[in-house]
Design a protein around this motif. Structure first.
Motif, PDB file in Angstrom:
ATOM      1  N   VAL A  36      -5.592   2.206  -8.092  1.00 20.82           N
ATOM      2  CA  VAL A  36      -4.867   3.474  -8.089  1.00 20.82           C
ATOM      3  C   VAL A  36      -5.905   4.570  -7.936  1.00 20.82           C
ATOM      4  O   VAL A  36      -6.828   4.670  -8.743  1.00 20.82           O
ATOM      5  CB  VAL A  36      -4.061   3.671  -9.399  1.00 20.82           C
ATOM      6  CG1 VAL A  36      -3.382   5.034  -9.406  1.00 20.82           C
ATOM      7  CG2 VAL A  36      -3.041   2.558  -9.577  1.00 20.82           C
ATOM      8  N   PHE A  37      -5.768   5.345  -6.882  1.00 24.36           N
ATOM      9  CA  PHE A  37      -6.656   6.480  -6.646  1.00 24.36           C
ATOM     10  C   PHE A  37      -5.868   7.748  -6.880  1.00 24.36           C
ATOM     11  O   PHE A  37      -4.764   7.890  -6.374  1.00 24.36           O
ATOM     12  CB  PHE A  37      -7.173   6.495  -5.200  1.00 24.36           C
ATOM     13  CG  PHE A  37      -7.996   5.305  -4.845  1.00 24.36           C
ATOM     14  CD1 PHE A  37      -9.365   5.308  -5.074  1.00 24.36           C
ATOM     15  CD2 PHE A  37      -7.409   4.184  -4.283  1.00 24.36           C
ATOM     16  CE1 PHE A  37     -10.129   4.206  -4.744  1.00 24.36           C
ATOM     17  CE2 PHE A  37      -8.166   3.075  -3.946  1.00 24.36           C
ATOM     18  CZ  PHE A  37      -9.532   3.085  -4.183  1.00 24.36           C
ATOM     19  N   MET A  38      -6.449   8.661  -7.624  1.00 26.28           N
ATOM     20  CA  MET A  38      -5.798   9.949  -7.842  1.00 26.28           C
ATOM     21  C   MET A  38      -6.794  11.031  -7.486  1.00 26.28           C
ATOM     22  O   MET A  38      -7.934  11.013  -7.936  1.00 26.28           O
ATOM     23  CB  MET A  38      -5.358  10.095  -9.294  1.00 26.28           C
ATOM     24  CG  MET A  38      -4.575  11.342  -9.531  1.00 26.28           C
ATOM     25  SD  MET A  38      -3.805  11.302 -11.142  1.00 26.28           S
ATOM     26  CE  MET A  38      -3.253  12.973 -11.235  1.00 26.28           C
ATOM     27  N   SER A  39      -6.357  11.957  -6.649  1.00 27.46           N
ATOM     28  CA  SER A  39      -7.237  13.049  -6.254  1.00 27.46           C
ATOM     29  C   SER A  39      -6.417  14.308  -6.031  1.00 27.46           C
ATOM     30  O   SER A  39      -5.192  14.278  -5.971  1.00 27.46           O
ATOM     31  CB  SER A  39      -8.007  12.685  -4.980  1.00 27.46           C
ATOM     32  OG  SER A  39      -7.130  12.630  -3.882  1.00 27.46           O
ATOM     33  N   SER A  40      -7.120  15.406  -5.909  1.00 30.01           N
ATOM     34  CA  SER A  40      -6.499  16.681  -5.582  1.00 30.01           C
ATOM     35  C   SER A  40      -7.154  17.153  -4.296  1.00 30.01           C
ATOM     36  O   SER A  40      -8.373  17.136  -4.166  1.00 30.01           O
ATOM     37  CB  SER A  40      -6.734  17.689  -6.710  1.00 30.01           C
ATOM     38  OG  SER A  40      -6.217  18.935  -6.350  1.00 30.01           O
ATOM     39  N   ASP A  41      -6.360  17.562  -3.348  1.00 30.19           N
ATOM     40  CA  ASP A  41      -6.901  17.872  -2.032  1.00 30.19           C
ATOM     41  C   ASP A  41      -7.792  19.112  -1.996  1.00 30.19           C
ATOM     42  O   ASP A  41      -8.651  19.218  -1.164  1.00 30.19           O
ATOM     43  CB  ASP A  41      -5.793  17.987  -1.000  1.00 30.19           C
ATOM     44  CG  ASP A  41      -4.802  19.091  -1.295  1.00 30.19           C
ATOM     45  OD1 ASP A  41      -4.828  19.648  -2.408  1.00 30.19           O
ATOM     46  OD2 ASP A  41      -3.998  19.394  -0.405  1.00 30.19           O
ATOM     47  N   ASN A  42      -7.579  20.037  -2.888  1.00 30.46           N
ATOM     48  CA  ASN A  42      -8.415  21.240  -2.837  1.00 30.46           C
ATOM     49  C   ASN A  42      -8.736  21.789  -4.227  1.00 30.46           C
ATOM     50  O   ASN A  42      -8.848  22.979  -4.417  1.00 30.46           O
ATOM     51  CB  ASN A  42      -7.782  22.318  -1.962  1.00 30.46           C
ATOM     52  CG  ASN A  42      -6.395  22.701  -2.431  1.00 30.46           C
ATOM     53  OD1 ASN A  42      -5.879  22.150  -3.379  1.00 30.46           O
ATOM     54  ND2 ASN A  42      -5.778  23.639  -1.754  1.00 30.46           N
ATOM     55  N   PHE A  79       0.869  -1.171   0.000  1.00 29.55           N
ATOM     56  CA  PHE A  79       0.000   0.000   0.000  1.00 29.55           C
ATOM     57  C   PHE A  79       0.910   1.226   0.000  1.00 29.55           C
ATOM     58  O   PHE A  79       1.630   1.484   0.966  1.00 29.55           O
ATOM     59  CB  PHE A  79      -0.884  -0.053   1.248  1.00 29.55           C
ATOM     60  CG  PHE A  79      -2.048   0.894   1.256  1.00 29.55           C
ATOM     61  CD1 PHE A  79      -2.766   1.211   0.112  1.00 29.55           C
ATOM     62  CD2 PHE A  79      -2.456   1.450   2.461  1.00 29.55           C
ATOM     63  CE1 PHE A  79      -3.860   2.059   0.155  1.00 29.55           C
ATOM     64  CE2 PHE A  79      -3.549   2.295   2.517  1.00 29.55           C
ATOM     65  CZ  PHE A  79      -4.248   2.605   1.360  1.00 29.55           C
ATOM     66  N   ILE A  80       0.909   1.962  -1.113  1.00 25.45           N
ATOM     67  CA  ILE A  80       1.821   3.095  -1.310  1.00 25.45           C
ATOM     68  C   ILE A  80       1.063   4.411  -1.232  1.00 25.45           C
ATOM     69  O   ILE A  80      -0.037   4.528  -1.757  1.00 25.45           O
ATOM     70  CB  ILE A  80       2.501   3.006  -2.701  1.00 25.45           C
ATOM     71  CG1 ILE A  80       3.353   1.742  -2.805  1.00 25.45           C
ATOM     72  CG2 ILE A  80       3.334   4.243  -2.978  1.00 25.45           C
ATOM     73  CD1 ILE A  80       3.923   1.508  -4.188  1.00 25.45           C
ATOM     74  N   TYR A  81       1.709   5.393  -0.618  1.00 28.33           N
ATOM     75  CA  TYR A  81       1.182   6.756  -0.614  1.00 28.33           C
ATOM     76  C   TYR A  81       2.130   7.623  -1.435  1.00 28.33           C
ATOM     77  O   TYR A  81       3.263   7.881  -1.027  1.00 28.33           O
ATOM     78  CB  TYR A  81       1.077   7.284   0.813  1.00 28.33           C
ATOM     79  CG  TYR A  81       0.464   8.664   0.909  1.00 28.33           C
ATOM     80  CD1 TYR A  81      -0.811   8.916   0.446  1.00 28.33           C
ATOM     81  CD2 TYR A  81       1.171   9.718   1.488  1.00 28.33           C
ATOM     82  CE1 TYR A  81      -1.388  10.171   0.540  1.00 28.33           C
ATOM     83  CE2 TYR A  81       0.605  10.976   1.584  1.00 28.33           C
ATOM     84  CZ  TYR A  81      -0.668  11.197   1.113  1.00 28.33           C
ATOM     85  OH  TYR A  81      -1.231  12.443   1.215  1.00 28.33           O
TER      86      TYR A  81
END
Length: 179
Positions: free
Chosen positions: A162-168, A106-108
């Protein structure tokens, strides 16, 4: 050691920076350790031809103003996406066989884009034809592609999420550049 980071919250691997580059401390962290201690100082350096600012050498040995940021001598803002992605790809390669044998990882990977400063690696500067932000996003797409390719090459795509998001959300200061 860094405490209360990704590893203490269930991740097996983390390589990144302590926070957004527009504040805080600028250095790389691997799992729970700083790779190179910050021992110098820097500040926002305007790059008018790219309509942005950068944190780039030369750095100062002493703090010059209250707005200065601590920085590791070897840190460069324009290699952050590249270095973080390459280290993550190396981790995937070194753990692929054990993952296929039933020990998943599990990679961050927290890329510094889309945050300021918009600082693409030299090989991406000018490639998008839409200013520094476009170059930065072009490089981000490329780096995500490297990650996905590593999963493919090591036979891990079928059983990976694989999850890709932008925090804001997206950058909001670009509109005035294109009027």
């Amino acid at each position: 050691p860094i405490t209360d980071g990704p590893n203490e919250h269930g991740f097996d691997y983390f390589f990144g920076i302590p926070a957004s580059m527009n504040y805080g401390v600028l250095t790389f962290i691997e799992n729970t350790h700083v790779m190179e201690p910050p021992s110098q100082w820097t500040h926002k350096k305007q790059v008018p031809e790219h309509n942005t600012f950068r944190f780039m050498p030369p750095y100062d040995d002493e703090r010059q103003s209250s707005g200065d940021i601590e920085i590791a001598p070897g840190f460069r803002d324009d290699i952050c996406l590249k270095v973080c992605t390459e280290r993550t790809v190396e981790y995937i390669a070194s753990h692929a066989e054990t993952a296929k044998a039933g020990q998943p990882f599990f990679i961050y990977l927290a890329l510094n884009s889309p945050h300021l400063p918009h600082c693409a690696a030299p090989e991406f500067v000018g490639k998008s034809k839409v200013d520094a932000y476009g170059d930065f996003m072009l490089e981000t797409d490329y780096r995500i592609g490297q990650l996905l390719t590593a999963l493919d090459e090591h036979g891990l795509t079928q059983n990976s999420l694989v999850f890709m998001s932008s925090d804001n959300g997206p950058e909001t200061g670009y509109a005035e550049r294109f009027r």
